[in-house]
Design a protein around this motif. Structure first.
Motif, PDB file in Angstrom:
ATOM      1  N   UNK A  29     -28.066 -30.177  45.668  1.00 39.15           N
ATOM      2  CA  UNK A  29     -28.178 -30.979  44.232  1.00 39.15           C
ATOM      3  C   UNK A  29     -28.247 -29.980  43.293  1.00 39.15           C
ATOM      4  N   UNK A  30     -29.137 -28.837  43.703  1.00 40.47           N
ATOM      5  CA  UNK A  30     -29.794 -27.833  42.678  1.00 40.47           C
ATOM      6  C   UNK A  30     -28.483 -26.867  42.184  1.00 40.47           C
ATOM      7  N   UNK A  31     -27.419 -26.972  42.866  1.00 42.99           N
ATOM      8  CA  UNK A  31     -26.226 -26.389  42.359  1.00 42.99           C
ATOM      9  C   UNK A  31     -25.580 -26.906  41.292  1.00 42.99           C
ATOM     10  N   UNK A  32     -25.566 -28.234  41.555  1.00 40.78           N
ATOM     11  CA  UNK A  32     -24.781 -29.234  40.499  1.00 40.78           C
ATOM     12  C   UNK A  32     -25.834 -29.225  39.174  1.00 40.78           C
ATOM     13  N   UNK A  33     -27.088 -29.351  39.245  1.00 38.85           N
ATOM     14  CA  UNK A  33     -27.822 -29.257  38.170  1.00 38.85           C
ATOM     15  C   UNK A  33     -27.664 -27.688  37.626  1.00 38.85           C
ATOM     16  N   UNK A  34     -27.437 -26.810  38.176  1.00 41.16           N
ATOM     17  CA  UNK A  34     -27.281 -25.456  37.283  1.00 41.16           C
ATOM     18  C   UNK A  34     -25.754 -25.379  36.686  1.00 41.16           C
ATOM     19  N   UNK A  35     -24.660 -26.276  37.514  1.00 39.17           N
ATOM     20  CA  UNK A  35     -23.641 -26.433  36.995  1.00 39.17           C
ATOM     21  C   UNK A  35     -23.589 -27.291  35.581  1.00 39.17           C
ATOM     22  N   UNK A  36     -24.439 -28.168  35.460  1.00 40.41           N
ATOM     23  CA  UNK A  36     -24.707 -29.077  34.165  1.00 40.41           C
ATOM     24  C   UNK A  36     -25.288 -28.349  33.354  1.00 40.41           C
ATOM     25  N   UNK A  37     -26.448 -27.187  33.707  1.00 37.42           N
ATOM     26  CA  UNK A  37     -26.846 -26.503  32.451  1.00 37.42           C
ATOM     27  C   UNK A  37     -25.827 -25.664  31.915  1.00 37.42           C
ATOM     28  N   UNK A  38     -24.998 -24.953  32.734  1.00 42.97           N
ATOM     29  CA  UNK A  38     -24.106 -24.146  32.201  1.00 42.97           C
ATOM     30  C   UNK A  38     -22.997 -24.687  31.211  1.00 42.97           C
ATOM     31  N   UNK A  39     -22.526 -25.772  31.838  1.00 40.06           N
ATOM     32  CA  UNK A  39     -21.546 -26.670  31.217  1.00 40.06           C
ATOM     33  C   UNK A  39     -22.326 -27.045  29.765  1.00 40.06           C
ATOM     34  N   UNK A  40     -23.406 -27.501  29.685  1.00 42.67           N
ATOM     35  CA  UNK A  40     -24.013 -28.131  28.253  1.00 42.67           C
ATOM     36  C   UNK A  40     -24.173 -26.915  27.380  1.00 42.67           C
ATOM     37  N   UNK A  41     -24.442 -25.910  27.892  1.00 45.61           N
ATOM     38  CA  UNK A  41     -24.770 -24.672  27.117  1.00 45.61           C
ATOM     39  C   UNK A  41     -23.607 -24.344  26.403  1.00 45.61           C
ATOM     40  N   UNK A  42     -22.509 -24.222  27.213  1.00 40.26           N
ATOM     41  CA  UNK A  42     -21.065 -23.685  26.704  1.00 40.26           C
ATOM     42  C   UNK A  42     -20.664 -24.697  25.825  1.00 40.26           C
ATOM     43  N   UNK A  43     -20.841 -25.890  26.040  1.00 41.51           N
ATOM     44  CA  UNK A  43     -20.272 -27.032  25.198  1.00 41.51           C
ATOM     45  C   UNK A  43     -20.857 -27.132  24.006  1.00 41.51           C
ATOM     46  N   UNK A  44     -22.389 -26.775  23.930  1.00 42.81           N
ATOM     47  CA  UNK A  44     -23.227 -26.623  22.752  1.00 42.81           C
ATOM     48  C   UNK A  44     -22.499 -25.516  21.755  1.00 42.81           C
ATOM     49  N   UNK A  45     -22.281 -24.541  22.465  1.00 39.85           N
ATOM     50  CA  UNK A  45     -21.691 -23.294  21.367  1.00 39.85           C
ATOM     51  C   UNK A  45     -20.265 -23.683  21.181  1.00 39.85           C
TER      52      UNK A  45
END
Lengths: 103, 290
Positions: B24-40
């Motif tokens: 699940x930590x991999x999914x969480x890291x995926x979320x972080x990455x997706x959120x940061x890219x999305x925000x920018x």
């Protein structure tokens, strides 16, 4: 147990779960639960549980309906029929045991 | 039709064996990455965050606002991923869960008449409380307004916890309440979420950055009527994607005491951790309830 006794007991239980709110006079056609009912859903559940305990009956889920619980008259008829069913079941058991020679 | 790649990976029979062993930590890291890219980069995300910015901009610094926006996107995506993947994740790959205040729940259950956990609706990971508790050995019964079809679609045909649908129709509601009382008599944990409303009584008013709202009064009457200890429960997560379930001591017995206690706690959580809120738009638009 006759119908009048059952009704009097039910009136006492209703007063107890409703904490004598509203001050409405209890008649056999008083609407207990529904659009203009004196009880909310939580009080209705408490009434069902009190009825089960007081009369030693079990109320099935499908029996929780306006037909049996909308008014005191309906509830009285329902309790009477449950007690009758219970009595018949007990008599049937006694006869069966007699047949088998246990009594 | 929107197709979620994560849902596709975890439900397609030929992809599932590949992704199941992922922690699940991999999914969480995926979320972080997706959120940061999305925000920018994503203009739609910027529009999506408008209600949040509208409500918070005057109350927090720009840096804090950016942090809240980022965390909000991460938590939202992570919750969606968890709801999709929970039952598909291989044993041992589910996120860790840490309990803060479990002793309050154990003490309540020791009396033998069950316990009611109450959470804020659309706040934090409340939806995950049932699955997490069931995973940790508790007998859970979740009450809510989702239909059986939606619950089965999200959690499978036989989730490891019971779901009792609380309908609006009066008589069906009474039957559902009876099921809840039955669950409490079996010393199970009943989990309820309190809906929010734009109007209500002063006792139920929740402070929230100048956009105060009210909690649903019926929920507290119901909880008071169930007769079991009622413990506030909030589910958050840490920076690694592990769940933090915070269980507070039981509130009072009457519906007023329950309401007062829960309003105070919920207001505190909202102030300290607004990133877990998922009702920015309905709050701003003053919908009927959310």
């Amino acid at each position: 147990m006759n119908r009048t006794t059952i009704q009097k007991q039910l009136e006492a239980l209703i007063k107890k779960v409703n904490h004598d709110k509203d001050g409405k006079a209890i008649s056999e056609n008083l609407i207990l639960f529904g659009e203009q009912g004196v009880l909310d859903s939580v009080a209705t559940i408490k009434l069902i549980m009190s009825v089960e305990e007081a009369f030693d009956i079990t109320v099935e889920e499908r029996e929780i309906s306006p037909k049996n619980f909308q008014t005191i008259a309906a509830l009285t008829r329902f309790v009477e029929s449950k007690l009758m069913v219970g009595l018949i079941a007990t008599l049937a058991l006694i006869l069966r045991l007699a047949d088998l020679g246990f009594c | 039709m929107k197709i979620s790649p994560v849902r596709l990976c975890y439900t397609a029979s030929w992809l599932k064996p590949l992704v199941r062993p992922l922690p699940a930590t991999a999914l969480y890291r995926l979320c972080r990455m997706a959120a940061m890219l999305s925000l920018r980069l994503n203009a739609h995300t910027k529009r999506f965050l408008c209600p949040l910015r509208t409500i918070l901009a005057r109350h927090v610094s720009p840096d804090r606002l950016t942090e809240i926006c980022r965390e909000y996107l991460i938590q939202r995506k992570y919750l969606n991923y968890m709801e999709t993947t929970w039952r598909h994740l291989a044993p041992g790959q589910r996120p860790a869960a840490f309990f803060d205040g479990a002793e309050h729940l154990h003490h309540a259950l020791s009396r033998g008449s069950g316990a009611v956990l109450i959470s804020g609706h659309n706040y934090g990971f409340s939806r995950m409380v049932g699955p997490i508790l069931a995973e940790n050995g508790y007998q859970v019964c979740r009450a809510g307004s989702l239909s059986k079809e939606i619950v089965q679609r999200r959690w499978g045909a036989e989730p490891p916890w019971e779901y009792v649908y609380l309908p609006k129709e009066r008589w069906e509601r009474v039957r559902a309440l009876r099921q809840l009382i039955g669950a409490l008599k079996q010393n199970r944990v009943v989990h309820l979420m309190i809906f929010n409303r734009p109007k209500g009584e002063p006792l139920l008013e929740v402070e929230f950055y100048g956009h105060n709202f009210f909690l649903d009064p019926g929920s507290f009457e119901l909880i008071g009527g169930l007769g079991a200890p009622a413990l506030p429960c909030f589910a958050l997560c840490d920076e690694h994607g592990a769940f933090r379930i915070k269980i507070h001591p039981p509130l009072g017995n009457s519906s007023e005491e329950l309401a007062r206690g829960f309003v105070q706690l919920f207001s505190q959580y909202l102030k300290e951790s607004p990133e877990y809120v998922r009702f920015w738009k309905p709050l701003l638009n003053r919908k009927a309830f959310w």
